[in-house]
Design an enzyme around this catalytic site. Structure first.
Site, PDB file in Angstrom:
ATOM      1  N   GLU A 180       2.274  -7.239  -2.687  1.00  0.00           N
ATOM      2  CA  GLU A 180       2.583  -8.039  -1.421  1.00  0.00           C
ATOM      3  C   GLU A 180       2.626  -9.588  -1.995  1.00  0.00           C
ATOM      4  O   GLU A 180       2.122 -10.478  -1.107  1.00  0.00           O
ATOM      5  CB  GLU A 180       1.669  -7.946  -0.303  1.00  0.00           C
ATOM      6  CG  GLU A 180       0.127  -8.382  -0.605  1.00  0.00           C
ATOM      7  CD  GLU A 180      -0.938  -7.198  -1.218  1.00  0.00           C
ATOM      8  OE1 GLU A 180      -1.921  -7.633  -1.288  1.00  0.00           O
ATOM      9  OE2 GLU A 180      -0.167  -6.162  -1.655  1.00  0.00           O
ATOM     10  N   HIS A 204       4.203  -2.090   5.577  1.00  0.00           N
ATOM     11  CA  HIS A 204       2.780  -2.442   5.072  1.00  0.00           C
ATOM     12  C   HIS A 204       2.526  -3.719   4.396  1.00  0.00           C
ATOM     13  O   HIS A 204       1.786  -4.449   4.452  1.00  0.00           O
ATOM     14  CB  HIS A 204       2.386  -1.253   4.034  1.00  0.00           C
ATOM     15  CG  HIS A 204       0.926  -1.389   3.548  1.00  0.00           C
ATOM     16  ND1 HIS A 204      -0.262  -0.817   4.148  1.00  0.00           N
ATOM     17  CD2 HIS A 204       0.668  -1.843   2.409  1.00  0.00           C
ATOM     18  CE1 HIS A 204      -1.408  -1.182   3.439  1.00  0.00           C
ATOM     19  NE2 HIS A 204      -0.921  -1.765   2.359  1.00  0.00           N
ATOM     20  N   GLU A 205       3.544  -3.938   3.406  1.00  0.00           N
ATOM     21  CA  GLU A 205       3.723  -5.317   2.922  1.00  0.00           C
ATOM     22  C   GLU A 205       3.803  -6.504   3.765  1.00  0.00           C
ATOM     23  O   GLU A 205       3.206  -7.216   3.473  1.00  0.00           O
ATOM     24  CB  GLU A 205       4.572  -5.189   1.621  1.00  0.00           C
ATOM     25  CG  GLU A 205       4.586  -3.878   0.781  1.00  0.00           C
ATOM     26  CD  GLU A 205       3.416  -3.648  -0.067  1.00  0.00           C
ATOM     27  OE1 GLU A 205       2.635  -4.605  -0.026  1.00  0.00           O
ATOM     28  OE2 GLU A 205       3.098  -2.516  -0.341  1.00  0.00           O
ATOM     29  N   HIS A 208       0.695  -7.388   5.213  1.00  0.00           N
ATOM     30  CA  HIS A 208      -0.277  -8.267   4.186  1.00  0.00           C
ATOM     31  C   HIS A 208      -0.002  -9.791   4.542  1.00  0.00           C
ATOM     32  O   HIS A 208      -0.675 -10.832   4.193  1.00  0.00           O
ATOM     33  CB  HIS A 208      -0.055  -8.024   2.887  1.00  0.00           C
ATOM     34  CG  HIS A 208      -0.724  -7.045   2.347  1.00  0.00           C
ATOM     35  ND1 HIS A 208      -2.353  -6.927   2.371  1.00  0.00           N
ATOM     36  CD2 HIS A 208      -0.498  -5.627   1.847  1.00  0.00           C
ATOM     37  CE1 HIS A 208      -2.618  -5.794   1.946  1.00  0.00           C
ATOM     38  NE2 HIS A 208      -1.626  -5.138   1.501  1.00  0.00           N
ATOM     39  N   GLU A 227      -7.172  -4.468   3.060  1.00  0.00           N
ATOM     40  CA  GLU A 227      -6.476  -3.236   3.255  1.00  0.00           C
ATOM     41  C   GLU A 227      -6.827  -2.438   4.711  1.00  0.00           C
ATOM     42  O   GLU A 227      -5.820  -1.750   5.076  1.00  0.00           O
ATOM     43  CB  GLU A 227      -6.726  -2.389   2.161  1.00  0.00           C
ATOM     44  CG  GLU A 227      -6.191  -2.789   0.784  1.00  0.00           C
ATOM     45  CD  GLU A 227      -4.733  -3.150   0.807  1.00  0.00           C
ATOM     46  OE1 GLU A 227      -4.009  -2.830   1.702  1.00  0.00           O
ATOM     47  OE2 GLU A 227      -4.204  -3.682  -0.126  1.00  0.00           O
ATOM     48  N   ASP A 285     -10.402  -3.236 -10.715  1.00  0.00           N
ATOM     49  CA  ASP A 285      -9.056  -2.152 -10.508  1.00  0.00           C
ATOM     50  C   ASP A 285      -9.783  -0.760 -10.537  1.00  0.00           C
ATOM     51  O   ASP A 285      -9.277   0.328  -9.843  1.00  0.00           O
ATOM     52  CB  ASP A 285      -8.086  -2.233 -11.456  1.00  0.00           C
ATOM     53  CG  ASP A 285      -7.229  -3.335 -11.160  1.00  0.00           C
ATOM     54  OD1 ASP A 285      -7.001  -3.845  -9.663  1.00  0.00           O
ATOM     55  OD2 ASP A 285      -6.427  -4.006 -11.842  1.00  0.00           O
ATOM     56  N   TYR A 293      -8.699   1.476   2.614  1.00  0.00           N
ATOM     57  CA  TYR A 293      -7.528   1.663   3.314  1.00  0.00           C
ATOM     58  C   TYR A 293      -7.671   2.400   4.422  1.00  0.00           C
ATOM     59  O   TYR A 293      -7.658   1.948   5.794  1.00  0.00           O
ATOM     60  CB  TYR A 293      -6.248   2.551   2.410  1.00  0.00           C
ATOM     61  CG  TYR A 293      -5.748   1.558   1.441  1.00  0.00           C
ATOM     62  CD1 TYR A 293      -4.686   0.876   1.468  1.00  0.00           C
ATOM     63  CD2 TYR A 293      -6.349   1.663   0.134  1.00  0.00           C
ATOM     64  CE1 TYR A 293      -4.034   0.179   0.468  1.00  0.00           C
ATOM     65  CE2 TYR A 293      -5.844   0.788  -0.979  1.00  0.00           C
ATOM     66  CZ  TYR A 293      -4.626  -0.026  -0.776  1.00  0.00           C
ATOM     67  OH  TYR A 293      -4.109  -0.770  -1.887  1.00  0.00           O
TER      68      TYR A 293
END
Length: 531
Positions: A180, A204-205, A208, A227, A285, A293
């Site tokens: 995003e 979804h993007e 953001h 998220e 990460d 999410y």
């Protein structure tokens, strides 16, 4: 000799390939050879900043708790174009591009692409960017649709502050679904299904733009603030555009992914809580999973449930964005503001209801204490369940099967149907061949979500006549989410599917992202990273 700054790519930099033998190349600046692109003619370069990778791209406070504006001057060779996540850009002489981001953003949202790319307008404040061979498909797929999503988002969450919303279709080797980056979302070319059946993934993007990019988690240990709120926002927009039943069906597929994840890791795994402790030296990460999410979505849904009125909760979300815009915040800030905004709930002590304490939501791993009601999705799930049952039967009842018309089913209903068929596979002899002939909409789909599941069904049923579809799909893209499950299925199957896996990998390895190459090698027992 002038030493180039990180943004001042030296002449010809876009065609410099990093050494590939035994040298650890930092993953944030990705140099693609021509065969890793769609056009296969010219090299390509992109950066991926999230979570803590941009520190090796340019000097910065590489934490989401610090926000800043930036400007950049990027010089690239003739025949290449540079684009960045910036509110303004202009091309100057000598193929030099000047970018400015006038709104403060965290370091992970700065992104650069250099490649043979062109653009086309698809709305009053949106254009698509892609390699020349993809631009027509991108324009056709997205013309007019982005503005609708932006307008619904603005109605729900307040003004869109970033000016433009452009989408860049990355080369097929891009291993992620989307990133995003503000003003310029990066997405996989797998979204070009040819029939607009995956355009809702972009919601979804877009979400953001408010949750993540405007109001940002101050630490990666509270990633759910980015998220979980984005999943909630995505499903609010989807409900307005596509209706509640379809959105509930999509949310049910998300809940199934959370269930799979928690079954695989064990519910009490420390990553299965919303506030994760990331120890020094641990790459954020490596903590990435479904929990922020989908469990995050459940917590935001629980807050909405406490309010008990959708329009009041929508108003709260707008006030929340307005209060914390351009800031980086913690869960304590979020929940403190929630209780301040609803003093009657604060008075009732909703943060300490036994079994649903806010502290438990944040700090205790496991399945969400509250699940939003997804029963409106049943009206779409039931026919898909019944149809899957019919196809799994020993003697096919063709009359009953032909009575069901799937032509009007949207993507997630078909995905749900195929998931049920896959669970029931291998089907009785001959059934999959009949299913394939009966539904070209599925067996000949260009939609990546459908192609993935059809390929899994083909492999699980040893349908050798359609192994070519598995080959074609893996030749066409390198997204991790689609590539690894198919290699696992082939390697876990017969001698023939194992041979197929080796054949496909030897032909496609050069076009895959290096991380994906390593994951596949591990699956095939060739050494490589843990997948």
């Amino acid at each position: 000799e002038e030493i180039p700054t990180p943004f001042q790519l030296p002449q010809g930099a876009a065609v410099v390939e990093p050494p590939l033998t035994g040298v650890l190349v930092p993953p944030q600046v990705c140099w693609l050879s021509p065969e890793q692109t769609a056009g296969k003619q010219k090299p390509y370069m992109y950066t991926q900043g999230q979570a803590v990778l941009n520190r090796s791209f340019f000097p910065c406070f590489d934490t989401p708790s610090v926000k800043f504006t930036y400007s950049a001057t990027v010089k690239v060779p003739e025949g290449f174009t540079a684009v960045m996540s910036a509110t303004s850009w202009e091309k100057q002489k000598d193929n030099t591009f000047v970018f400015k981001m006038s709104q403060p953003i965290p370091s992970y949202l700065i992104a650069l692409v250099v490649g043979d790319i062109v653009s086309a307008d698809v709305g009053p404040r949106s254009r698509v960017w892609a390699e020349p061979c993809l631009i027509e498909a991108a324009k056709k797929e997205y013309d007019g649709v982005i503005e609708e999503f932006l307008e619904v988002g603005e109605k729900l969450f307040g003004p869109y502050v970033w000016g433009r919303y452009d989408i860049l279709f990355m080369p097929p080797s891009f291993p992620f679904g989307g990133m995003e980056n503000p003003c310029l979302t990066f997405v996989t070319p797998c979204l070009l299904a040819g029939d607009r059946s995956l355009v809702d993934v972009i919601i979804h993007e877009i979400s953001h733009s408010w949750f993540g990019n405007l109001v940002t988690n101050a630490t990666w240990g509270e990633f759910w603030l980015n998220e979980g709120f984005t999943m909630y926002a995505q499903r609010r927009i989807s409900t307005e555009v596509y209706g509640l039943p379809y959105t509930c069906l999509e949310a049910a597929t998300g809940r199934a992914l959370l269930r799979q994840h928690m079954d695989a890791t064990g519910e009490d795994h420390p990553l299965n809580k919303l506030r994760v402790v990331i120890e020094p030296g641990v790459n954020p990460d490596d903590t990435y999973n479904e929990t922020p999410y989908e469990k995050g979505y459940c917590f935001v849904s629980y807050l909405a449930h406490l309010v008990g009125n959708q329009s009041k909760f929508d108003a709260f979300l707008q006030a929340y964005v307005n209060r914390f815009k351009f800031q980086s915040i913690t869960a304590d800030d979020t929940l403190g503001f929630f209780l301040e905004y609803f003093p009657d709930l604060k008075e009732k002590g909703v943060d300490t209801i036994p079994g649903f304490e806010f502290d438990r939501w944040l700090n205790v791993p496991g399945w969400p204490p509250y699940l939003p009601d997804l029963s409106p999705g049943q009206q779409l799930m039931r026919p898909a369940d019944e149809l899957a049952e019919l196809w799994a039967a020993d003697g096919l009842n063709m009359e009953a099967i032909e009575a069901v018309d799937i032509m009007g089913w949207r993507t997630y209903q078909l995905v749900y149907f195929l998931d049920q068929v896959l669970q029931k596979s291998p089907l009785p002899e001959g059934n999959v061949e009949r299913l394939s002939k009966m539904y070209p909409k599925i067996s000949k789909a260009q939609n990546a979500e459908l192609r993935l599941r059809w390929c899994q069904i083909v492999l699980k049923n040893n349908l050798e006549a359609e192994y070519s579809k598995v080959k074609d799909f893996l030749h066409s893209q390198g997204k991790q989410k689609y590539t690894l499950p198919l290699y696992r299925a082939m390697w876990g199957g017969s001698e023939a599917t194992r041979a197929l896996a080796m054949e496909i990998f030897s032909a496609t390895a050069p076009q895959l992202h290096v991380n994906v190459q390593n994951y596949v090698k591990k699956i095939l027992g060739l050494g490589g990273a843990e997948a």
